[in-house]
Design a protein around this motif. Structure first.
Motif, short mmCIF file in Angstrom:
data_model
loop_
_atom_site.label_atom_id
_atom_site.label_comp_id
_atom_site.label_asym_id
_atom_site.label_seq_id
_atom_site.Cartn_x
_atom_site.Cartn_y
_atom_site.Cartn_z
N PHE A 50 0.81 -1.22 0.00
CA PHE A 50 0.00 0.00 0.00
C PHE A 50 0.85 1.27 0.00
CE2 PHE A 50 -2.88 -3.12 2.01
CZ PHE A 50 -3.92 -3.05 1.08
N PHE A 51 2.18 1.12 -0.13
CA PHE A 51 3.06 2.28 -0.07
C PHE A 51 3.97 2.31 -1.29
CE2 PHE A 51 1.86 1.55 4.29
CZ PHE A 51 1.79 2.83 4.85
N ARG A 52 4.41 3.50 -1.64
CA ARG A 52 5.48 3.66 -2.62
C ARG A 52 6.77 3.76 -1.81
NH1 ARG A 52 3.84 7.82 -5.03
NH2 ARG A 52 2.94 6.85 -6.90
N TRP A 53 7.61 2.71 -1.93
CA TRP A 53 8.79 2.61 -1.05
C TRP A 53 9.96 2.06 -1.84
CZ3 TRP A 53 10.66 -1.76 2.33
CH2 TRP A 53 11.59 -1.31 3.27
N LYS A 54 11.13 2.64 -1.68
CA LYS A 54 12.33 2.25 -2.41
C LYS A 54 13.24 1.31 -1.62
CE LYS A 54 11.67 4.44 -6.25
NZ LYS A 54 11.56 3.70 -7.55
N GLY A 55 12.81 0.87 -0.45
CA GLY A 55 13.60 -0.08 0.31
C GLY A 55 14.41 0.53 1.43
N PHE A 56 14.40 1.86 1.57
CA PHE A 56 15.12 2.52 2.65
C PHE A 56 14.32 3.73 3.10
CE2 PHE A 56 16.65 3.99 -1.43
CZ PHE A 56 16.56 5.37 -1.33
N GLY A 57 14.57 4.14 4.32
CA GLY A 57 13.83 5.27 4.86
C GLY A 57 12.46 4.84 5.37
N PRO A 58 11.72 5.78 5.92
CA PRO A 58 10.39 5.45 6.45
C PRO A 58 9.41 5.11 5.34
CG PRO A 58 10.75 7.82 6.51
CD PRO A 58 12.05 7.21 6.10
N MET A 59 8.49 4.23 5.66
CA MET A 59 7.44 3.84 4.72
C MET A 59 6.23 4.72 4.98
SD MET A 59 5.87 0.00 4.08
CE MET A 59 7.48 -0.73 4.35
N ASP A 60 6.22 5.93 4.36
CA ASP A 60 5.17 6.89 4.69
C ASP A 60 4.44 7.44 3.46
OD1 ASP A 60 7.24 8.34 3.60
OD2 ASP A 60 7.64 9.54 5.39
N ASP A 61 4.81 6.98 2.25
CA ASP A 61 4.15 7.46 1.03
C ASP A 61 3.01 6.49 0.68
OD1 ASP A 61 3.41 8.68 -1.29
OD2 ASP A 61 5.29 8.33 -2.36
N PHE A 62 1.88 6.70 1.32
CA PHE A 62 0.74 5.79 1.14
C PHE A 62 0.07 6.05 -0.22
CE2 PHE A 62 -3.77 4.68 1.62
CZ PHE A 62 -3.67 3.38 2.08
N VAL A 63 -0.10 4.97 -1.01
CA VAL A 63 -0.70 5.12 -2.34
C VAL A 63 -1.95 4.26 -2.49
CG1 VAL A 63 1.48 5.70 -3.47
CG2 VAL A 63 0.79 3.30 -3.29
N GLY A 64 -2.37 3.61 -1.44
CA GLY A 64 -3.60 2.80 -1.50
C GLY A 64 -3.47 1.62 -2.43
N LEU A 65 -4.44 1.50 -3.34
CA LEU A 65 -4.48 0.35 -4.25
C LEU A 65 -3.79 0.61 -5.59
CD1 LEU A 65 -8.19 -0.76 -3.69
CD2 LEU A 65 -6.13 -1.77 -2.70
N ARG A 66 -3.04 1.71 -5.68
CA ARG A 66 -2.42 2.04 -6.97
C ARG A 66 -1.36 1.02 -7.38
NH1 ARG A 66 -1.03 8.34 -6.65
NH2 ARG A 66 -1.74 8.11 -4.50
N ASN A 67 -0.65 0.46 -6.41
CA ASN A 67 0.33 -0.57 -6.73
C ASN A 67 -0.35 -1.80 -7.34
OD1 ASN A 67 2.61 0.85 -5.90
ND2 ASN A 67 2.41 0.15 -3.78
N TYR A 68 -1.49 -2.17 -6.77
CA TYR A 68 -2.23 -3.31 -7.31
C TYR A 68 -2.75 -3.00 -8.71
CZ TYR A 68 -2.17 -5.46 -2.69
OH TYR A 68 -1.78 -6.04 -1.51
N GLU A 69 -3.20 -1.77 -8.90
CA GLU A 69 -3.69 -1.38 -10.23
C GLU A 69 -2.57 -1.46 -11.26
OE1 GLU A 69 -5.76 2.47 -12.47
OE2 GLU A 69 -5.24 2.55 -10.34
#
Length: 275
Positions: free
Chosen positions: A17-36
């Motif tokens: 549910f997040f846009r995350w590059k593998g480092f830093g806090p996981m705080d960029d919530f994108v909802g279902l966009r990754n699934y889409e």
């Protein structure tokens, strides 16, 4: 179970549910966009087709071939123990070792396979079997069959060992030939073993990763991409861990639903018989 199964599943779901590059806090919530993005990605759609193709080919090819070898190796023939070992040895090899060996054997122009084909007058493809998109997936399946056929033969042999000798003797007294005895007596009693092997083959085909990753890396031109190679590529190579998490959840759901349907529609009969 909680540490190595439940918590990783929960972490993957949360990551999806997040846009995350593998480092830093996981705080960029994108909802279902990754699934889409995963479900609309043509590469992932092709990966699902490739997985299902391997599932179908495994049942259609490895099942009859494994049954035939098991029936033949169940006879009292000279060198039976050696033949059984030859069939089973590929299964106990590590996937990495088997993959590297076949990668070298299938090298274009310098591999042993192409040298043999050239010697007998067959022209191999210019880019090699693993480098030609139309042949790559079929080549991978041939390697997979070589690798995992031993498991099918082992399970079927174990099932054949459990068939009472009295049934064979009764069939022979009724005038049945050896092949008729195998087809009409032994094989029907192998039903539970066959269904169990088919279940294991289906789940393994859906989770296929290591052999494909070593042989082709999902190429050429995504011709051999599977759901597992897709999510690893998105995560470790491109740093799209949110998309990789979504792909892993989709893979889990697909495998879980197919396993549940197989349990209800196929394995339920064996469970009812045991009760």
């Amino acid at each position: 179970m909680a540490t190595f199964v439940v918590w990783p599943v929960i972490s993957a779901v949360r990551m999806s549910f997040f846009r995350w590059k593998g480092f830093g806090p996981m705080d960029d919530f994108v909802g279902l966009r990754n699934y889409e993005q995963v479900l609309t990605d043509s590469v992932f759609k092709d990966a699902v087709v490739h997985n299902l193709t391997i599932v179908g080919l495994s049942i259609a090819v490895q099942l009859p071939l494994g049954l035939l070898l098991a029936v033949l190796l169940n006879r009292r023939i000279r060198g039976r123990g050696l033949l059984r070992t030859i069939v089973f040895v590929p299964y106990v090899l590590a996937e990495v070792i088997a993959g590297v060996v076949w990668f070298q054997l299938l090298q274009p122009r310098s591999g042993l396979v192409e040298s043999i084909l050239t010697t007998i007058g067959i022209t191999p493809p210019e880019q090699g079997f693993l480098g030609t998109p139309d042949l790559a997936l079929w080549t991978v399946f041939v390697v997979l069959t070589w690798k995992y056929l031993g498991l099918a033969v082992l399970l079927f042999l174990a099932g054949l060992q459990g068939v009472p000798d009295e049934l064979y003797e009764a069939a022979q007294l009724d005038g049945a030939s050896w092949w008729q005895t195998q087809v009409r007596v032994a094989l029907p009693l192998l039903g539970p073993t066959i269904r169990t092997w088919a279940f294991l083959s289906m789940i393994g085909s859906l989770q296929l990763f290591d052999m494909v990753w070593i042989l082709t890396g999902g190429g050429p031109a995504n011709a051999t991409t599977t759901m597992a190679t897709y999510l690893v590529s998105q995560g470790t190579q491109r740093g799209n861990y949110g998309i990789a998490g979504a792909a892993s959840v989709v893979l889990f759901v697909v495998a879980f639903v197919m396993a549940l349907l197989y349990q209800v529609l196929v394995l339920r009969r064996d469970t009812a018989d045991q009760r």
